[in-house]
Design an enzyme around this catalytic site. Structure first.
Site, mmCIF file in Angstrom:
data_model
loop_
_atom_site.group_PDB
_atom_site.id
_atom_site.type_symbol
_atom_site.label_atom_id
_atom_site.label_comp_id
_atom_site.label_asym_id
_atom_site.label_seq_id
_atom_site.Cartn_x
_atom_site.Cartn_y
_atom_site.Cartn_z
ATOM 1 N N ASP A 52 0.313 -1.254 0.046
ATOM 2 C CA ASP A 52 -0.174 -0.131 -0.071
ATOM 3 C C ASP A 52 0.720 1.118 0.012
ATOM 4 O O ASP A 52 0.162 2.040 -0.268
ATOM 5 C CB ASP A 52 -0.737 0.264 1.499
ATOM 6 C CG ASP A 52 -0.342 -0.030 2.737
ATOM 7 O OD1 ASP A 52 0.901 0.208 2.603
ATOM 8 O OD2 ASP A 52 -1.066 -0.354 3.136
ATOM 9 N N SER A 53 2.085 1.105 0.119
ATOM 10 C CA SER A 53 3.343 2.381 -0.048
ATOM 11 C C SER A 53 3.010 2.560 -1.808
ATOM 12 O O SER A 53 3.658 3.822 -1.661
ATOM 13 C CB SER A 53 4.637 1.371 0.131
ATOM 14 O OG SER A 53 5.089 0.402 -0.588
ATOM 15 N N ASP A 91 -0.338 -5.919 -0.304
ATOM 16 C CA ASP A 91 -1.289 -5.442 1.465
ATOM 17 C C ASP A 91 -2.734 -5.343 1.447
ATOM 18 O O ASP A 91 -2.987 -4.452 0.382
ATOM 19 C CB ASP A 91 -0.928 -3.356 0.989
ATOM 20 C CG ASP A 91 0.279 -4.511 2.122
ATOM 21 O OD1 ASP A 91 0.922 -5.014 2.914
ATOM 22 O OD2 ASP A 91 1.498 -3.525 1.637
ATOM 23 N N LYS A 121 -1.368 -9.052 3.024
ATOM 24 C CA LYS A 121 -0.842 -8.883 3.924
ATOM 25 C C LYS A 121 -1.558 -7.733 5.702
ATOM 26 O O LYS A 121 -2.200 -6.877 4.118
ATOM 27 C CB LYS A 121 0.874 -8.452 3.639
ATOM 28 C CG LYS A 121 1.314 -8.150 4.528
ATOM 29 C CD LYS A 121 2.754 -7.436 4.545
ATOM 30 C CE LYS A 121 3.265 -5.961 4.055
ATOM 31 N NZ LYS A 121 2.603 -5.265 5.029
ATOM 32 N N GLU A 123 -1.924 -5.631 8.391
ATOM 33 C CA GLU A 123 -1.039 -5.091 9.725
ATOM 34 C C GLU A 123 -2.177 -5.201 11.302
ATOM 35 O O GLU A 123 -2.985 -5.240 10.962
ATOM 36 C CB GLU A 123 -1.141 -3.793 9.782
ATOM 37 C CG GLU A 123 -0.165 -3.129 8.112
ATOM 38 C CD GLU A 123 0.141 -1.757 8.079
ATOM 39 O OE1 GLU A 123 -0.619 -1.174 9.203
ATOM 40 O OE2 GLU A 123 0.734 -1.846 7.827
ATOM 41 N N GLU A 190 8.447 -4.085 11.474
ATOM 42 C CA GLU A 190 8.924 -3.100 11.165
ATOM 43 C C GLU A 190 9.424 -2.105 11.927
ATOM 44 O O GLU A 190 8.627 -2.064 12.740
ATOM 45 C CB GLU A 190 7.634 -2.437 10.350
ATOM 46 C CG GLU A 190 8.178 -0.897 9.258
ATOM 47 C CD GLU A 190 7.529 -0.504 8.480
ATOM 48 O OE1 GLU A 190 7.750 0.583 7.980
ATOM 49 O OE2 GLU A 190 6.374 -0.909 7.680
#
Length: 272
Positions: A52-53, A91, A121, A123, A190
């Site tokens: 998502d970066s 993501d 993925k 978070e 991270e």
């Protein structure tokens, strides 16, 4: 001795587990388009993260929060058209899985069906276990993500190193165990202290992938545009730049502009 994971014809979640058991480091980079994904795959990268970066490096947003599910699917589909060997992880973007396990499942299914990706993925730890369980029950592999979780930037208020105090470190270790027990095939760690990452990695049977988490993890991940020096505005301690494409590309564009203005381009060999 250099460990060459290109001996694997296709990287799968099982291959990553085998690499951890053999102490073979896992190399992971982000990609968001067909051209770069082709280069990474041909170079032998193990895992491509459609992160998502993309919200930052492709769309120019200041956080990862604005990117949508459909936009992630667009980027993931572009990457999948290029990849023959690497494992492709996508993501789940902000707002598509937090607090609603049914929506989480629908989001993951949509990504897998429409992009053809290999895994998703997510978070978070204990707070998203219900969503993880539901996605895994559908046969969709899940990679976890602990430590600094950029989708929670408004909660943290800063991108500083996480889990430096004992309470947060204890929670991170507990969450890592919960993610493993739930069935996640790997966890991104991270921006946490290197010794904490080492302890977590040693405690898990599944691989850990670090970004700003030191050398004692099972693999590393960087954002492609950062490590190639395309984006020069982001310079955290953990980032190693392997190139300065920003200056190289500018130099090429300057040369092109000069050649067009002076009528040097196209020359006789470059016309029909």
């Amino acid at each position: 001795m250099l460990q060459d994971s290109r001996k694997y014809a296709k990287i799968t979640t099982h291959v990553l587990q085998e690499m951890k058991l053999k102490s073979e480091k896992i190399a992971m980079l982000t990609a968001y388009d067909f051209s770069f994904a082709t280069i990474l795959d041909e170079a032998g990268i193990d895992v491509i993260l459609v992160g998502d970066s993309a919200s930052n490096v492709m769309a120019g947003h200041s956080t990862t929060l604005p990117i949508t599910l459909d936009q992630m699917i667009y980027h993931a589909s572009s990457v999948m058209r290029a990849v023959k060997r690497a494992l492709v992880v996508v993501d789940l973007p902000f707002g598509t899985y937090q607090g609603n396990s049914k929506e989480a499942l629908n989001s993951a299914i949509k990504i897998m069906k429409e992009s053809g990706a290999n895994a998703v993925k997510m978070e978070g730890g204990k707070e998203i276990l219900e969503s993880i369980d539901r996605i895994l029950s559908a046969g969709i592999p899940v990679m976890g993500h602990l430590g600094l979780t950029p989708q929670s930037i408004n909660k943290f208020g800063t991108y500083v190193v996480r889990a430096t105090d004992e309470a947060e470190a204890v929670k991170l270790k507990r969450d890592a165990g919960l993610l493993e027990n739930a069935g996640c095939f790997a966890i991104v760690l991270e921006k946490i202290p290197a010794m904490l990452a080492k302890e977590v990695t040693a405690s898990l049977k599944i691989p850990t992938i670090g970004i700003g988490a030191g050398p004692h993890v099972d693999g590393q991940v960087l954002v492609l545009h950062d490590m190639l020096g395309i984006n020069l505005k982001f310079s955290p301690r953990f980032l190693r730049r392997y190139h300065n494409l920003n200056e190289e590309i500018k130099g090429s564009v300057h040369s092109y502009i000069h050649d067009v203005k002076t009528q040097d381009f196209p020359n006789e060999r470059e016309q029909y």
